[in-house]
Design an enzyme around this catalytic site. Structure first.
Site, mmCIF file in Angstrom:
data_model
loop_
_atom_site.group_PDB
_atom_site.id
_atom_site.type_symbol
_atom_site.label_atom_id
_atom_site.label_comp_id
_atom_site.label_asym_id
_atom_site.label_seq_id
_atom_site.Cartn_x
_atom_site.Cartn_y
_atom_site.Cartn_z
ATOM 1 C CE1 TYR A 27 18.522 51.339 17.249
ATOM 2 C CE2 TYR A 27 18.012 53.257 15.918
ATOM 3 C CZ TYR A 27 17.634 52.311 16.833
ATOM 4 O OH TYR A 27 16.359 52.327 17.351
ATOM 5 C CD GLU A 49 12.991 55.664 20.809
ATOM 6 O OE1 GLU A 49 13.076 56.908 20.807
ATOM 7 O OE2 GLU A 49 13.413 54.963 19.865
ATOM 8 C CD1 TRP A 57 18.948 56.337 17.780
ATOM 9 C CD2 TRP A 57 17.830 56.523 19.698
ATOM 10 N NE1 TRP A 57 18.771 55.070 18.303
ATOM 11 C CE2 TRP A 57 18.083 55.160 19.473
ATOM 12 C CE3 TRP A 57 17.139 56.877 20.844
ATOM 13 C CZ2 TRP A 57 17.680 54.157 20.340
ATOM 14 C CZ3 TRP A 57 16.739 55.880 21.721
ATOM 15 C CH2 TRP A 57 17.006 54.536 21.466
#
Length: 192
Positions: A27, A49, A57
């Protein structure tokens, strides 16, 4: 050390958070901080988010395909039509983070995004218009949780009816979509 070991390319220097897991590394290397100008993709990342709030995350990344399936590709036109039955369907979906408030907010945020469009306000143009000197480059190596810019963006989104868009969530979003370059100065992705 064998000759074969010495022929292995060295890993490039990365931000510290991207060194702990292969999915985070991928990522980081291919997405995080790359400028995103597509309204749908920006909206998707803002919603993800929001789901990340209070979690890692990595948790969101591991469920991203599930989120995309459950929220029909994060198409605001489709998500805006979700109703109570869809909320219940999503609450039973093990492929996503099942937080009712975040699910309801995502549906409301799709409606807010469409309301912007109906008023002639493109989501991408609005977002990038708030950051005319983007990307804002952090040359210090110190990562902030929020900034005056994310506070202003948060206020502007809330004024348009968005939920789960506090300044910390918005700052993380701005980092992710390339409005803010928060790569560590030693990271190979940092822009000088």
């Amino acid at each position: 050390m064998t000759d074969r070991d010495s022929d292995m390319p060295a890993e490039p220097p990365r931000c510290s958070w991207a060194r702990t897991d292969p999915l985070l590394r991928l990522y980081h290397d291919q997405e995080w901080g790359m400028p995103v100008h597509d309204s749908r993709a920006l909206w998707e990342m803002l919603m993800l988010e929001g789901f990340q709030a209070g979690l890692s995350w990595l948790t969101v990344l591991r469920r991203r395909d599930g989120f995309r399936r459950a929220f029909r590709g994060f198409d605001p036109d489709i998500v805006a039509r979700f109703d109570d039955a869809d909320v219940e369907r999503l609450m039973g979906d093990p492929g996503i983070i099942r937080a009712r408030a975040k699910i309801v907010a995502t549906i409301g945020n799709a409606r807010a995004c469409l309301a912007m469009r109906d008023r002639g306000e493109d989501f991408a143009a609005f977002a990038w218009g708030m950051v005319p000197d983007a990307p804002v480059r952090n040359r210090t190596g110190e990562i902030l949780a929020q900034s005056p810019l994310s506070q202003a963006m948060s206020r502007a989104l809330k004024a348009r009816g968005f939920k789960f868009v506090g300044p910390v969530i918005v700052h993380a979003w701005m980092q992710a979509v390339g409005m803010v370059d928060d790569h560590d100065p030693a990271c190979f992705r940092h822009i000088s």
